[in-house]
Design a protein around this motif. Structure first.
Motif, short mmCIF file in Angstrom:
data_model
loop_
_atom_site.label_atom_id
_atom_site.label_comp_id
_atom_site.label_asym_id
_atom_site.label_seq_id
_atom_site.Cartn_x
_atom_site.Cartn_y
_atom_site.Cartn_z
N MET A 127 0.88 -1.23 -0.12
CA MET A 127 0.01 -0.03 -0.04
C MET A 127 0.73 1.38 0.02
SD MET A 127 -2.70 1.54 2.89
CE MET A 127 -3.48 0.23 3.15
N THR A 128 0.24 2.24 -0.53
CA THR A 128 1.19 3.45 -0.63
C THR A 128 0.24 4.63 -0.22
OG1 THR A 128 2.62 3.03 -2.50
CG2 THR A 128 2.61 5.24 -2.21
N ILE A 129 0.56 5.53 0.76
CA ILE A 129 0.07 6.42 0.94
C ILE A 129 0.45 7.82 0.38
CG2 ILE A 129 -0.92 8.11 2.91
CD1 ILE A 129 -0.53 5.17 4.80
N ALA A 130 -0.14 8.78 -0.39
CA ALA A 130 0.44 9.92 -0.93
C ALA A 130 -0.38 10.99 -0.29
CB ALA A 130 0.12 9.79 -2.18
N ILE A 131 0.42 11.89 0.27
CA ILE A 131 -0.04 13.10 0.91
C ILE A 131 0.62 14.38 -0.03
CG2 ILE A 131 -0.36 14.57 2.87
CD1 ILE A 131 0.85 11.79 4.20
N ASP A 132 -0.18 15.19 -0.60
CA ASP A 132 0.23 16.30 -1.33
C ASP A 132 0.22 17.38 -0.36
OD1 ASP A 132 1.41 18.15 -3.43
OD2 ASP A 132 -0.76 18.05 -4.29
N ASP A 133 0.90 18.62 -0.59
CA ASP A 133 1.00 19.81 0.40
C ASP A 133 0.93 19.28 1.91
OD1 ASP A 133 1.23 21.73 -1.79
OD2 ASP A 133 -0.83 21.57 -2.13
N VAL A 134 1.67 18.66 2.47
CA VAL A 134 1.71 18.29 3.82
C VAL A 134 1.80 19.42 4.69
CG1 VAL A 134 3.12 17.31 5.68
CG2 VAL A 134 2.83 16.34 3.36
N GLN A 135 2.46 20.69 4.21
CA GLN A 135 2.54 21.88 5.02
C GLN A 135 1.41 22.56 5.37
OE1 GLN A 135 3.69 21.79 1.87
NE2 GLN A 135 2.57 23.38 0.77
N TRP A 136 0.12 22.19 4.46
CA TRP A 136 -1.18 22.59 4.80
C TRP A 136 -2.17 21.83 5.59
CZ3 TRP A 136 -0.06 27.29 4.01
CH2 TRP A 136 0.74 27.83 3.13
N ALA A 137 -1.69 20.65 6.09
CA ALA A 137 -2.55 19.64 6.91
C ALA A 137 -3.06 20.34 8.17
CB ALA A 137 -1.93 18.45 7.01
N ASP A 138 -4.22 20.23 8.57
CA ASP A 138 -4.82 20.71 9.68
C ASP A 138 -4.35 19.97 10.87
OD1 ASP A 138 -6.55 18.62 10.01
OD2 ASP A 138 -7.95 19.83 8.65
N ALA A 139 -4.38 20.45 11.89
CA ALA A 139 -3.88 19.86 13.30
C ALA A 139 -4.41 18.30 13.54
CB ALA A 139 -3.99 20.51 14.54
N PRO A 140 -5.81 18.06 13.15
CA PRO A 140 -6.32 17.00 13.71
C PRO A 140 -6.05 15.74 12.65
CG PRO A 140 -8.10 18.72 14.06
CD PRO A 140 -6.77 19.39 13.34
N SER A 141 -5.94 16.30 11.21
CA SER A 141 -5.32 15.45 10.17
C SER A 141 -3.97 14.93 10.64
CB SER A 141 -5.70 16.12 8.95
OG SER A 141 -7.03 16.34 8.61
N ALA A 142 -3.14 16.04 10.68
CA ALA A 142 -1.55 15.58 11.13
C ALA A 142 -1.59 14.92 12.31
CB ALA A 142 -0.86 16.98 11.28
N HIS A 143 -2.45 14.82 13.32
CA HIS A 143 -2.37 13.97 14.36
C HIS A 143 -2.77 12.59 14.03
CE1 HIS A 143 -2.15 12.78 18.54
NE2 HIS A 143 -3.39 12.43 18.54
N ALA A 144 -3.72 12.45 13.35
CA ALA A 144 -4.47 11.13 12.96
C ALA A 144 -3.06 10.27 12.07
CB ALA A 144 -5.72 11.27 12.00
N LEU A 145 -2.65 11.10 11.15
CA LEU A 145 -1.77 10.68 10.27
C LEU A 145 -0.36 10.12 11.01
CD1 LEU A 145 -1.73 12.88 7.13
CD2 LEU A 145 -2.29 10.39 6.95
#
Length: 68
Positions: free
Chosen positions: A1-19
């Motif tokens: 499986m591959t997880i692709a995340i574009d524009d990581v710098q714009w991730a909100d805090a809840p999404s960043a925490h979950a990842l």
């Protein structure tokens, strides 16, 4: 499986925490993460891949493309 995340710098805090939470638990699973992070002094990596996955991060700097 591959997880692709574009524009990581714009991730909100809840999404960043979950990842971050999920990635720390993927020690033996065959999962690759490809993340695009814009390098700029004022921008940070909210999921902190280097500390989340110590020793398993390879950074590749992509230079600007020439107009031609």
């Amino acid at each position: 499986m591959t997880i692709a995340i574009d524009d990581v710098q714009w991730a909100d805090a809840p999404s960043a925490h979950a990842l971050t939470f999920a990635l720390r638990r993927l020690e033996d699973e065959p999962v690759a993460v490809i993340a695009a992070l814009r390098a700029a002094p004022a921008l940070a990596d909210p999921i902190e891949l280097t500390s989340t996955l110590p020793g398993r991060v390879e950074r590749i700097a992509v230079e600007p493309l020439a107009p031609a």
